[in-house]
Structures are given as structure tokens and as C-alpha cells.
Design an enzyme around this catalytic site. Structure first.
Site, short mmCIF file in Angstrom:
data_model
loop_
_atom_site.label_atom_id
_atom_site.label_comp_id
_atom_site.label_asym_id
_atom_site.label_seq_id
_atom_site.Cartn_x
_atom_site.Cartn_y
_atom_site.Cartn_z
N ASP A 199 37.50 -0.26 56.46
CA ASP A 199 36.54 0.31 55.52
C ASP A 199 37.17 1.31 54.56
O ASP A 199 36.53 2.28 54.14
CB ASP A 199 35.37 0.98 56.27
CG ASP A 199 34.66 0.00 57.19
OD1 ASP A 199 34.55 -1.18 56.79
OD2 ASP A 199 34.24 0.39 58.28
N LYS B 219 39.03 -1.86 50.73
CA LYS B 219 39.88 -3.02 50.42
C LYS B 219 39.19 -3.98 49.45
O LYS B 219 39.82 -4.55 48.57
CB LYS B 219 40.24 -3.77 51.72
CG LYS B 219 41.02 -2.92 52.71
CD LYS B 219 41.28 -3.66 54.01
CE LYS B 219 40.04 -3.90 54.83
NZ LYS B 219 39.39 -2.68 55.34
N GLY C 80 33.46 -6.27 56.48
CA GLY C 80 32.38 -6.06 55.53
C GLY C 80 32.98 -5.38 54.33
O GLY C 80 33.43 -4.24 54.41
N HIS C 81 33.12 -6.11 53.23
CA HIS C 81 33.78 -5.57 52.04
C HIS C 81 32.74 -5.45 50.92
O HIS C 81 32.14 -6.44 50.52
CB HIS C 81 34.92 -6.50 51.60
CG HIS C 81 35.99 -6.64 52.64
ND1 HIS C 81 37.01 -7.54 52.53
CD2 HIS C 81 36.20 -6.00 53.80
CE1 HIS C 81 37.80 -7.45 53.59
NE2 HIS C 81 37.32 -6.53 54.38
N GLN D 212 39.84 -5.48 58.31
CA GLN D 212 40.08 -4.38 59.26
C GLN D 212 41.19 -3.44 58.76
O GLN D 212 41.28 -3.22 57.58
CB GLN D 212 40.39 -4.93 60.67
CG GLN D 212 39.23 -5.66 61.31
CD GLN D 212 38.96 -7.04 60.75
OE1 GLN D 212 39.84 -7.87 60.68
NE2 GLN D 212 37.75 -7.30 60.32
P1 GDP Z 1 36.46 -2.37 53.05
O1 GDP Z 1 35.92 -2.91 54.34
O2 GDP Z 1 37.83 -1.80 53.18
O3 GDP Z 1 36.37 -3.34 51.91
O4 GDP Z 1 35.53 -1.13 52.67
P2 GDP Z 1 33.92 -1.11 52.72
O5 GDP Z 1 33.43 -1.90 51.56
O6 GDP Z 1 33.42 -1.44 54.06
O7 GDP Z 1 33.65 0.44 52.52
C1 GDP Z 1 34.12 1.13 51.41
C2 GDP Z 1 32.91 1.70 50.65
O8 GDP Z 1 33.35 2.65 49.70
C3 GDP Z 1 32.13 0.68 49.84
O9 GDP Z 1 30.78 1.05 49.85
C4 GDP Z 1 32.73 0.78 48.44
O10 GDP Z 1 31.82 0.41 47.42
C5 GDP Z 1 33.01 2.25 48.39
N1 GDP Z 1 34.16 2.64 47.57
C6 GDP Z 1 35.37 2.03 47.41
N2 GDP Z 1 36.20 2.77 46.69
C7 GDP Z 1 35.52 3.91 46.36
C8 GDP Z 1 35.86 5.10 45.66
O11 GDP Z 1 36.96 5.27 45.17
N3 GDP Z 1 34.87 6.06 45.57
C9 GDP Z 1 33.64 5.91 46.11
N4 GDP Z 1 32.75 6.89 45.99
N5 GDP Z 1 33.30 4.79 46.79
C10 GDP Z 1 34.23 3.82 46.92
P1 IMO Z 2 36.63 -4.17 57.38
O1 IMO Z 2 37.38 -5.40 56.95
C1 IMO Z 2 35.88 -1.24 60.50
C2 IMO Z 2 36.02 -2.67 64.65
C3 IMO Z 2 34.72 -2.73 65.43
C4 IMO Z 2 35.24 -2.46 66.83
C5 IMO Z 2 36.59 -3.19 66.84
C6 IMO Z 2 36.55 -4.57 67.48
O2 IMO Z 2 35.28 -4.05 56.78
O3 IMO Z 2 37.47 -2.95 57.22
P2 IMO Z 2 35.61 -6.91 66.65
O4 IMO Z 2 34.20 -7.34 66.32
O5 IMO Z 2 36.58 -7.08 65.54
O6 IMO Z 2 36.10 -7.49 67.94
O7 IMO Z 2 35.48 -5.31 66.94
O8 IMO Z 2 36.98 -3.29 65.49
N1 IMO Z 2 36.00 -3.41 63.37
C7 IMO Z 2 35.96 -2.81 62.17
N2 IMO Z 2 35.87 -1.51 61.83
N3 IMO Z 2 36.00 -2.17 59.54
C8 IMO Z 2 36.12 -3.49 59.87
O9 IMO Z 2 36.35 -4.44 58.95
C9 IMO Z 2 36.08 -3.86 61.22
N4 IMO Z 2 36.13 -5.04 61.88
C10 IMO Z 2 36.11 -4.74 63.18
O10 IMO Z 2 33.81 -1.76 65.00
O11 IMO Z 2 35.50 -1.09 66.98
MG MG Z 3 34.30 -2.71 55.57
#
Ligand code: GDP
Ligand code: IMO
Ligand code: MG
Length: 427
Positions: free
Chosen positions: A13, A16, A40-41, A223
């Protein structure tokens, strides 16, 4: 500069999805190489917000071919609903390629994930419940079902039989659940065969030919480094290799082809699920980071645990991935703190430790040693260049760069594609 890897440098999170989407317009292929719909991106394009789980974030860039590599585990029902959701919003998904060697998350893998977690009780991992671990376990145990198996009913039936043989014993005798019928699973899986057929390809050949023809290929990790099955905080990890080497095995591309490895690094730290987290905050600062940063899981809706930046982890990520660059995200979230603590080392049983300990016991005992950096109060979300940032924000980024061991080549100051300061070009 043909192949780049973009991966999470912390516990996932990090942003990415946004970073991949940003580069999507300048690359020919975006490839997921591991994980599945545990990811979850979030990608924000203009006033549109997209939540992607299985599809590479490059799917939103029209010129880019999205690829699901052999190392990914695919839940066909999730994939098809993600595709139709995007189609309804006018996104063309017809270029998608799926490796015939990718493993399928079957309904029984999801069941096993959920019952295993329930039986672990307070020792549970806090998985996403999407069947990820059990599907990779079947792969390693050589009883997995691959995408290509959907196209041979007899083979598929034999493989499902083999997979359920032991599982049904465990489900009925140990977990007190009903046995799963082979025919029912086969019938359900066969429904997906025609729907997925247009996308199935020999992705290893496609990607290697693309690289031979000087196309630009971006590998998008799911991840993060600390969730890696080998290099993460085992057993509180996912069941695949998000680290850079995973791109080679998970896509069938040799390491000599990869010239750049970009670590996505949040300006603070978050984690979802169980496991050690030295800089975790349980006070109002943690609550503020969660609120301002919108730190709620995209996949499970769980609140993310929040804490200060941990340079020990960032250095470790540089090392195990051979990072060439960092993309620092969410710097804007830190606006308003007078002073910002940054963890520069750990104290473990009275001793100062500079590097991530390999021992799980030591890591569980690690207490953060903080250095205080001066904060800033100016709104930075409109900054377009590094010099637009207030001095203290510049110094914060420079300090993180120094501690983390690789140059920061971009800084995120908001969720939108354009809310990014580009320092060095990635391509
Ligand atoms: P990922 O799993 O690595 O793709 O990240 P997620 O999408 O789960 O979580 C990142 C969150 O931060 C998302 O809601 C993005 O829209 C948000 N985000 C990404 N880059 C930035 C940033 O530079 N500033 C802010 N405020 N939000 C960001
Ligand atoms: P993105 O790509 C954050 C965590 C779960 C749990 C552990 C194992 O959005 O960054 P799993 O279902 O993979 O066997 O769970 O890994 N986990 C994540 N945490 N971002 C993710 O993906 C994750 N995918 C799995 O919360 O602790
Ligand atoms: Mg994510």
C-alpha cells in the site's frame, strides 16, 4: 533501458498503483508477476478513481499491453468482474494477456484460507481471505490448477480430484466442514474457459520477444518487500516473492534484462494484518496519519496500522531488491506536524542495531530509535518541482534518501497522476 521493476519497499500500500499508472503512458507492457487479488491498487485519473486488484495498473493507459504473468494466482471470477467493471466505464481491456501457466485460485482454496485463519485463532496472519496462501501451497505441492488446464476437461478433472483428495479429508475430519464435490468444481471452472480464452497466451515468449525488439516492459509488484515469503517478516507475510527477483521467476525474464528497480516508499509506514511493526503508533498521531492518509484497505476495508518512517526497513529494501531509485509517496500527508520522528535504528535488548535483524525474536523486541526532523505547514499538493517544496519538506526527503541508500527520483504530493514531482526520469 528495456525492463524496469516497480515494487513496494515496505508492507504494501505504498502507492504502487499510482506510480505504475504514471509510467503506463511511456511503457509498452505492464506485467504483474506475483500475488493475486490480495492486492488493492488505487489509481486516480482526473476525477475518476479505480480500484484494481488483479489487473496491472497499466490497463488504464491505452497504448500499454497489460500482462498477468505465470507467477500470479488468478481468481477467474474476480478477474472477469474486474474486466467488466472497467469495460462499463469505457476502459478498453482487449489487449490483456494472461499466462497459461498462472495458477487458478479455486473456490476450495478460498475456503481453506478462511478456515485455516479461523483455526489459528489469535495466532492468525490476518490474510485477505482471498485464497492466496492455499493456492501457492497447491502450486508448490504440485496439485495446483493452471489456466491452461481449463482447456482439457479430462486433465482438469484429474487435477481437481488430486487436489481435493487430501483436502476433503482435512475439511471433513479436522475442520468439521462439508466435503467439496469434484464435479461441481470442474463445472464451475469450465464456465470460465471460453471467457478467458481470448486473453490466454505464452507470455514468457511475448515478453522476451518484446525485450529483444527494444520495447519497454514494466514489472509491477503486488504487496511489498516486508511481506515477501523469503525476505519479509515471516510468518506474517504473503505467500509469494514481491521482491525484485520475483519478477524474473514470475514472468520468465532473465535478471540481465532488468536495468532499473524502483522502490515505492511511503513517507511514513503502514501495515495491514498481524505481525511486528516497530514504529507503529497507538496515539493520536497514528490516528491522524490514518485519517489524513486515508489509510483504509482497498481490498478488505480494514483500517491500516500506521507509524512513522522506518529507515532501517528502507535500507533493507534497497539491499534485497538492488533498488536503483525510490519513488517517495504521500509526502503531502505529513504536512502540519511541527516535528516528524524518523526511525534511524532499533534498540534491541539494550543494544543499538542499525540493520534489520534476521532473527524474528530480535525483530519482535526492536524498539525504534528516533531522530526528529523539522516539519512544515505549507500546502505542498500543488508543488511541481523539488524547489517548489518548502525547505523543511526538501530536507525531510533528502534525509530519507540519505538514510535509505538510493536516490529519490519522484515524490508524490497527492493521489492524482499529476500530483507528482519528477526529479529524475525513469525511462
Ligand atoms: P498500492 O497497493 O501500493 O497500490 O497502494 P494503495 O492504492 O493500496 O494505497 C495508496 C493510497 O494512497 C491510494 O489511495 C492512493 O490513491 C493514495 N496515494 C498514492 N500516492 C499518493 C500521494 O503521493 N499522496 C496522497 N495523498 N495519496 C497518494
Ligand atoms: P498491495 O498490493 C498490504 C497482507 C495481508 C496479511 C498478509 C497475508 O495492495 O500493497 P494474504 O491474503 O496475502 O495471504 O495475506 O499480507 N497483504 C497486504 N497488505 N497490501 C497488500 O497488497 C497486501 N496483500 C496482502 O493483510 O497481513
Ligand atoms: Mg494496496
Amino acid at each position: 533501458m528495456p525492463a524496469l521493476v516497480l515494487l513496494g519497499a515496505q508492507w504494501g500500500d505504498e502507492g504502487k498503483g499510482k506510480a505504475t499508472d504514471l509510467l503506463g503512458g511511456s511503457v509498452d507492457y505492464v506485467v504483474r508477476y506475483q500475488g493475486g487479488n490480495n492486492a488493492g491498487h488505487t489509481v486516480v485519473v482526473g476525477d475518476q478513481k479505480y480500484a484494481l486488484h488483479l489487473l496491472p495498473s497499466g490497463i488504464l493507459s491505452p497504448g500499454c499491453t497489460p500482462v498477468i504473468g505465470n507467477g500470479v494466482v488468478v481468481d477467474p471470477s474476480v478477474l472477469l468482474s474486474e474486466l467488466s467493471g472497467l469495460n462499463e466505464r469505457g476502459v478498453d481491456t482487449s489487449k490483456l494477456l494472461i499466462s497459461g501457466n498462472a495458477h487458478i485460485i479455486t473456490p476450495y482454496n478460498v475456503t481453506v484460507d478462511k478456515v485455516t485463519e479461523r483455526f489459528l485463532g489469535k495466532r492468525k496472519i490476518g490474510t485477505t481471505g482471498r485464497g492466496i496462501g492455499p493456492t501457492y501451497a497447491d502450486k508448490i505441492n504440485r496439485v495446483g490448477i493452471r489456466v491452461q488446464d481449463l482447456y482439457d476437461e479430462s486433465i482438469l478433472t484429474q487435477k481437481v480430484e488430486a487436489a481435493l483428495d487430501v483436502k476433503n479429508q482435512i475439511l471433513t475430519k479436522l475442520y468439521n466442514r462439508r466435503a467439496i464435490a469434484v464435479d461441481q468444481v470442474v463445472e464451475e471452472l469450465l464456465v470460465y474457459a471460453d471467457k478467458l480464452a481470448p486473453y490466454v497466451a505464452d507470455t514468457v515468449l511475448v515478453l522476451n520477444q518484446a525485450l529483444e525488439n527494444d520495447k519497454v516492459v514494466l514489472f509491477e509488484g503486488g504487496q511489498g518487500t516486508l511481506l515477501d515469503i523469503d525476505h519479509g517478516t515471516y510468518p506474517f507475510v504473503t505467500s509469494s516473492n514481491p521482491t525484485a527477483g520475483g519478477a524474473c521467476t514470475g514472468a520468465g525474464v532473465g535478471p540481465t534484462k532488468i536495468s532499473r528497480v524502483i522502490g515505492i516508499l511511503k513517507a511514513y509506514t503502514t501495515r495491514v494484518g498481524a505481525g511486528p511493526f516497530p514504529t507503529e503508533l497507538f496515539d493520536e498521531d497514528g490516528e491522524a496519519l490514518r485519517r489524513i492518509g486515508g489509510e483504509k484497505g482497498v481490498t478488505t476495508g480494514r483500517d491500516r496500522r500506521c507509524g512513522w518512517f522506518d529507515a532501517v526497513i528502507a535500507r533493507y529494501a534497497t539491499r534485497v531488491n538492488g533498488l536503483t531509485d525510490f519513488f517517495l509517496t504521500k509526502l503531502d500527508v505529513l504536512t502540519g506536524w511541527e516535528q516528524i520522528p524518523v526511525c534511524v535504528a532499533y534498540e534491541i535488548d539494550g543494544k543499538r542495531v542499525e540493520e534489520l535483524p534476521y532473527s524474528q525474536t530480535d525483530f519482535h523486541h526492536a524498539k525504534p530509535v528516533y531522530e526528529m526532523l523539522p516539519g512544515w505547514s505549507e500546502d505542498i499538493s500543488k508543488a511541481k518541482s523539488f524547489s517548489d517544496l518548502p525547505k523543511n519538506a526538501q530536507d525531510y526527503a533528502k534525509a530519507l534518501e540519505e538514510m535509505s541508500g538510493a536516490p529519490i527520483s519522484a515524490i508524490g504530493v497527492g493521489p492524482g497522476r499529476n500530483e507528482t514531482i519528477e526529479i529524475n526520469s525513469f525511462i
